[in-house]
Scaffold this motif. Structure first.
Motif, short mmCIF file in Angstrom:
data_model
loop_
_atom_site.label_atom_id
_atom_site.label_comp_id
_atom_site.label_asym_id
_atom_site.label_seq_id
_atom_site.Cartn_x
_atom_site.Cartn_y
_atom_site.Cartn_z
N PHE A 18 1.05 -1.20 -0.23
CA PHE A 18 0.05 -0.07 0.04
C PHE A 18 0.86 1.31 -0.10
O PHE A 18 0.66 2.11 -0.58
CB PHE A 18 -0.89 -0.11 1.22
N ILE A 19 1.90 1.24 0.69
CA ILE A 19 2.80 2.51 0.99
C ILE A 19 3.58 2.53 -0.51
O ILE A 19 3.59 3.82 -1.01
CB ILE A 19 3.69 2.38 2.06
N ALA A 20 4.10 1.69 -1.13
CA ALA A 20 4.84 1.54 -2.33
C ALA A 20 3.89 2.34 -3.19
O ALA A 20 4.15 3.01 -4.27
CB ALA A 20 5.43 0.41 -2.64
N THR A 21 2.57 1.53 -3.39
CA THR A 21 1.71 2.17 -4.53
C THR A 21 1.04 3.48 -4.13
O THR A 21 1.08 4.39 -5.09
CB THR A 21 0.29 1.31 -4.44
N ALA A 22 0.86 3.95 -2.96
CA ALA A 22 0.67 5.41 -2.77
C ALA A 22 1.96 6.29 -3.18
O ALA A 22 1.69 7.32 -3.68
CB ALA A 22 0.26 5.51 -1.43
N LEU A 23 3.14 5.81 -2.74
CA LEU A 23 4.19 6.88 -3.14
C LEU A 23 4.39 6.69 -4.60
O LEU A 23 4.55 7.80 -5.45
CB LEU A 23 5.41 6.09 -2.51
N SER A 24 4.12 5.92 -5.40
CA SER A 24 4.08 5.72 -6.83
C SER A 24 2.98 6.56 -7.60
O SER A 24 3.28 7.45 -8.55
CB SER A 24 4.01 4.24 -7.47
N ILE A 25 2.13 6.43 -6.94
CA ILE A 25 0.67 7.15 -7.42
C ILE A 25 1.12 8.81 -7.25
O ILE A 25 0.76 9.60 -8.14
CB ILE A 25 -0.63 6.69 -7.18
N GLY A 26 1.57 9.01 -6.11
CA GLY A 26 2.06 10.48 -5.77
C GLY A 26 2.78 11.07 -6.57
O GLY A 26 2.95 11.96 -7.09
N ALA A 27 3.94 10.32 -6.83
CA ALA A 27 5.17 10.67 -7.74
C ALA A 27 4.65 10.88 -9.09
O ALA A 27 4.98 11.71 -9.86
CB ALA A 27 6.24 9.66 -7.88
N ALA A 28 3.67 10.00 -9.87
CA ALA A 28 3.18 9.93 -10.98
C ALA A 28 2.25 11.33 -11.00
O ALA A 28 2.16 12.29 -11.92
CB ALA A 28 2.33 8.99 -11.40
N GLY A 29 1.50 11.59 -9.98
CA GLY A 29 0.72 12.71 -9.93
C GLY A 29 1.65 14.22 -9.91
O GLY A 29 1.01 15.14 -10.32
N PHE A 30 2.57 13.93 -9.08
CA PHE A 30 3.46 15.20 -8.93
C PHE A 30 3.77 15.51 -10.39
O PHE A 30 3.82 16.73 -10.67
CB PHE A 30 4.57 15.00 -8.04
N GLY A 31 4.31 14.57 -11.14
CA GLY A 31 4.96 14.66 -12.60
C GLY A 31 3.82 15.29 -13.36
O GLY A 31 4.03 16.28 -14.20
N LEU A 32 2.80 14.77 -13.42
CA LEU A 32 1.86 15.13 -14.27
C LEU A 32 1.00 16.39 -14.12
O LEU A 32 0.85 17.09 -14.89
CB LEU A 32 0.66 14.04 -14.15
N THR A 33 1.16 16.65 -12.74
CA THR A 33 0.74 18.12 -12.41
C THR A 33 1.58 19.33 -13.02
O THR A 33 1.09 20.21 -13.58
CB THR A 33 0.57 18.18 -10.97
N TRP A 34 3.04 19.25 -12.92
CA TRP A 34 3.64 20.13 -13.50
C TRP A 34 3.73 20.31 -15.04
O TRP A 34 3.67 21.24 -15.66
CB TRP A 34 4.97 19.76 -13.02
N LEU A 35 3.59 18.91 -15.69
CA LEU A 35 3.38 18.78 -17.06
C LEU A 35 2.23 19.56 -17.54
O LEU A 35 2.01 20.52 -18.50
CB LEU A 35 3.14 17.62 -17.58
N LEU A 36 0.87 19.33 -16.80
CA LEU A 36 -0.43 20.04 -17.13
C LEU A 36 -0.15 21.55 -17.04
O LEU A 36 -0.81 22.43 -17.64
CB LEU A 36 -1.43 19.63 -16.19
N LEU A 37 0.42 22.01 -15.85
CA LEU A 37 0.44 23.43 -15.61
C LEU A 37 1.52 24.10 -16.96
O LEU A 37 1.09 25.15 -17.27
CB LEU A 37 1.43 23.74 -14.51
N ILE A 38 2.44 23.41 -17.22
CA ILE A 38 3.27 23.96 -18.53
C ILE A 38 2.62 23.87 -19.58
O ILE A 38 2.46 24.82 -20.47
CB ILE A 38 4.62 22.91 -18.56
#
Length: 285
Positions: A18-38
């Protein structure tokens, strides 16, 4: 006593998962957020200057009206010649590595050098071409820019060609050879046909890679404020114009830079989507 231990171990593994999955989803969301902003900023600022004049008028002087016609045409010319120069060399090298010298020592050396070229900074390629062409010829030229971009195309095409040909089952080659066909015909009519979609995808990815390259062109093709078909002279290109206009203090130039950046982004996105669709398409034999 064994059951509680197993249950506890299972609960620990679920917690870790659960922790690994949450960290993976969080990292993907963090990257996609900046991409969306750009992309949002790019679309908002770029669409405002997207007019017919962008495609019909030359780059303007400060404070004047104009567009990006010479830069767009220059980029198309440079990209076209780079692909024409780099694709045959890349396909031939990849074919040798996959078909003729699969287990040869030369193939291992070429593959190692090709991997280095894939990760080499493009500015190094520009400096190399500047030294062997621009400094020798005594002037900047579109030919030098095309050669610099071709050197970026070649390793991408080599890798994709080799990988796609290695995926072709050997049974197809053996069946064709059993009919008495020469090896070059087997490669041309069987191996190439089976790997066609992947090889075309590699070329499209190479085009997407060089579309936004600026550093190699600064040392080779430089820039030209006017429209020119002369390949032996400096030529305008969209990435270099964006670089120069974005750093300028003039608002009209900055607006054209945003519009040019939007055009390149849309082009690369379209090429990437086309490459994905070809990669997932199965070509019948």
């Amino acid at each position: 006593m064994a059951l509680p231990q197993v249950t506890g171990r299972y609960a620990g593994r679920r917690r870790t998962n659960f922790i690994a999955t949450a960290l993976s989803i969080g990292a993907a969301g963090f990257g996609l957020t900046w991409l969306l902003l750009i992309l949002t900023v790019l679309v908002v600022k770029g669409v405002g200057g997207l007019t017919l004049a962008v495609f019909t008028e030359m780059t303007p002087p400060p404070g004047g009206a104009g567009g990006l016609l010479n830069a767009i045409v220059g980029s198309l010319i440079l990209t076209t010649f780079a692909v024409l120069l780099g694709t045959p060399l890349g396909v031939l090298a990849g074919t040798y590595m996959a078909e003729y010298g699969r287990y040869a020592k030369l193939t291992m050396v070429v593959r190692f050098i090709n991997d280095i070229l894939l990760s080499a900074p493009s500015i190094v390629v520009g400096l190399f071409v500047y030294e062997i062409m621009v400094a020798t010829m005594g002037h900047f030229s579109a030919w030098a820019g095309a050669v610099a971009l071709a050197m970026i195309v070649i390793p991408v095409v080599v890798r994709t060609t080799e990988d796609m040909l290695l995926l072709v089952p050997n049974t197809l080659r053996e069946a064709s050879s059993a009919l008495g066909l020469p090896r070059w015909i087997v490669i041309r009519d069987v191996a190439y046909r089976a790997a066609r979609a992947g090889m075309i995808t590699g070329v499209l990815l190479a085009v997407a890679r060089i579309t936004g390259e600026t550093a190699p062109l600064l040392f080779t093709a430089l820039n030209n404020q006017f429209f020119s078909w002369n390949l032996n002279a400096p030529m305008a290109s969209l990435p270099v114009v964006i670089f120069q206009f974005a750093l300028s203090p003039y608002e009209d130039w900055q607006q054209l830079a945003w519009t040019g950046a939007l055009l390149i982004t849309v082009t690369v996105l379209a090429l990437s989507i086309l490459a994905r669709s070809l990669a997932s398409k199965k070509v019948p034999l």
